[in-house]
Design an enzyme around this catalytic site. Structure first.
Site, PDB file in Angstrom:
ATOM      1  N   VAL A 124       0.935  -1.193   0.221  1.00  6.04           N
ATOM      2  CA  VAL A 124      -0.067  -0.079   0.248  1.00  6.04           C
ATOM      3  C   VAL A 124       0.676   0.753  -0.359  1.00  6.04           C
ATOM      4  O   VAL A 124       0.894   1.890   0.644  1.00  6.04           O
ATOM      5  CB  VAL A 124      -0.590   0.798   0.797  1.00  6.04           C
ATOM      6  CG1 VAL A 124      -2.475   1.377   0.912  1.00  6.04           C
ATOM      7  CG2 VAL A 124      -1.572  -1.581   1.564  1.00  6.04           C
ATOM      8  N   HIS A 125       1.431   1.256  -1.309  1.00  7.71           N
ATOM      9  CA  HIS A 125       3.021   1.855  -1.341  1.00  7.71           C
ATOM     10  C   HIS A 125       3.472   3.510  -0.679  1.00  7.71           C
ATOM     11  O   HIS A 125       3.374   3.553   0.680  1.00  7.71           O
ATOM     12  CB  HIS A 125       3.260   2.313  -2.797  1.00  7.71           C
ATOM     13  CG  HIS A 125       3.610   1.156  -3.748  1.00  7.71           C
ATOM     14  ND1 HIS A 125       4.926   1.052  -3.316  1.00  7.71           N
ATOM     15  CD2 HIS A 125       2.700   0.897  -4.051  1.00  7.71           C
ATOM     16  CE1 HIS A 125       4.418  -0.181  -4.064  1.00  7.71           C
ATOM     17  NE2 HIS A 125       3.290  -0.770  -4.978  1.00  7.71           N
TER      18      HIS A 125
END
Ligand SMILES: [Ca+2]
Length: 334
Positions: A262-263
């Site tokens: 979930v950068h």
């Protein structure tokens, strides 16, 4: 890791929020983007620590009209009409524009329906907003979170180099070293999408913390973590879970991972609770030459080049701590 592996910690002189944690005067530069939307909801749910002045948008995951629409949608979903959204650069400095609709869907948000937000963009361009705001700000007072290609800040720095004075720190999602790239074998998307802009930003002299794929590919969803978000029972939790359920499929399959990264949301977690992360101060340069290394972040992890460190490169993080914090904050929204 080694003795030179430093734990990140807050600046000693910073204001502290009720319950602990640094208070940031914050601008978020973003190209939503499924993970950007989650990062924005996470940030807007944390007003006691993150004093968000504005969202500035840039072309990236999808074209500018859609990233600007999606930033306004995130604002609407978070119930934060007080935060202005300024649209910025519609294309990178020099390279041919690229997008990532294969990962983020043609609308730039996976798993949920989009609509035209009720509230419009703010008048004026994001680059002008950055210059005006950073010039007027007290010295070293503004933190800039950067979740997309770094075009807007590069343009602002080129037009007005004096704005570095108002910046306290840049915290950006981008780059890859140990992990390898996600858009080419060597390059991470945000840097690859505008390497010339990244080069300007990395040479700005402003303190920079980078959260690269080395970190984000270790902070992965699981069915249980997504179910916990959904189980909050509010609309925001369902929205985040719906986005993630769709978004992580590609990466799980492509990389053979048990969950998806979930950068951009790791940037918000870093701002809220830096003790969840570990990194090392290193020299980082960008390869902007045409060829196999185009857009690669060249990280001098062992200090062999004897060049000054310009980046705190975050390589480790507490994945469960990240999801616990995300869940706790999303639970505050409607
Ligand atoms: Ca992004």
């Amino acid at each position: 890791m080694t003795a030179s592996f430093i734990a990140s910690k807050a600046h000693a002189a910073d204001a502290t929020a009720p319950g602990g944690g640094t208070v940031h005067t914050l601008i978020i530069d973003t190209d939503p983007g499924a993970d950007d939307v989650i990062a924005l909801l996470f940030a807007m749910a944390s007003p006691e620590q993150l004093k968000i002045q504005a969202l500035t948008t840039v072309a990236g995951n999808v074209p500018l009209a859609k990233t600007s629409r999606n930033a306004r949608l995130a604002r609407e979903w978070a119930g934060r009409p007080d935060i202005p959204v300024y649209a910025g650069a519609p294309r990178p400095l020099l390279r041919t524009p690229i997008h990532a609709a294969d990962i983020h869907g043609s609308e730039g948000i996976t798993g949920v329906k989009v609509h035209a937000p009720s509230q419009p963009l703010a008048d004026g361009n994001a680059v002008d907003y950055l210059i005006r705001t950073l010039r007027a700000a007290p010295e070293k007072s503004v933190t800039l979170a950067m979740l997309g290609p770094e075009t807007n800040l590069a343009l602002a720095l080129t037009q007005a180099p004096d704005i570095t004075r108002g910046l306290r720190e840049l915290v950006l999602m981008g780059g890859a070293h140990f992990n390898g790239g996600n858009i080419t074998p060597t390059a991470e998307f945000n840097v690859f999408a505008d390497p010339h802009a990244a080069e300007i930003v990395l040479k700005s002299g402003v303190p920079i913390t980078m959260l690269p794929l080395d970190l984000t590919h270790k902070v992965l969803t699981s069915p249980e973590r997504i179910a916990t978000l959904r189980g909050i029972g509010n609309q925001a939790g369902r929205t985040v879970a719906d986005i993630l359920d769709a978004y992580v499929q590609h990466d799980m399959q492509y990389y053979g991972l048990t969950g998806g990264p979930v950068h951009d949301a790791t940037v918000v977690a870093y701002l809220l609770q830096p003790s969840l992360f570990k990194g090392r101060k290193v020299n980082v340069e960008v390869d902007s030459r045409e060829g196999l290394g185009f857009g690669q972040t060249v990280v001098d992890w062992y200090g062999g080049l004897k060049k000054p460190a310009n980046v705190t490169w975050i390589a480790e993080g507490d994945a469960q701590g990240f999801f616990d914090l995300l869940t706790q904050r999303i639970a505050r929204l409607l």
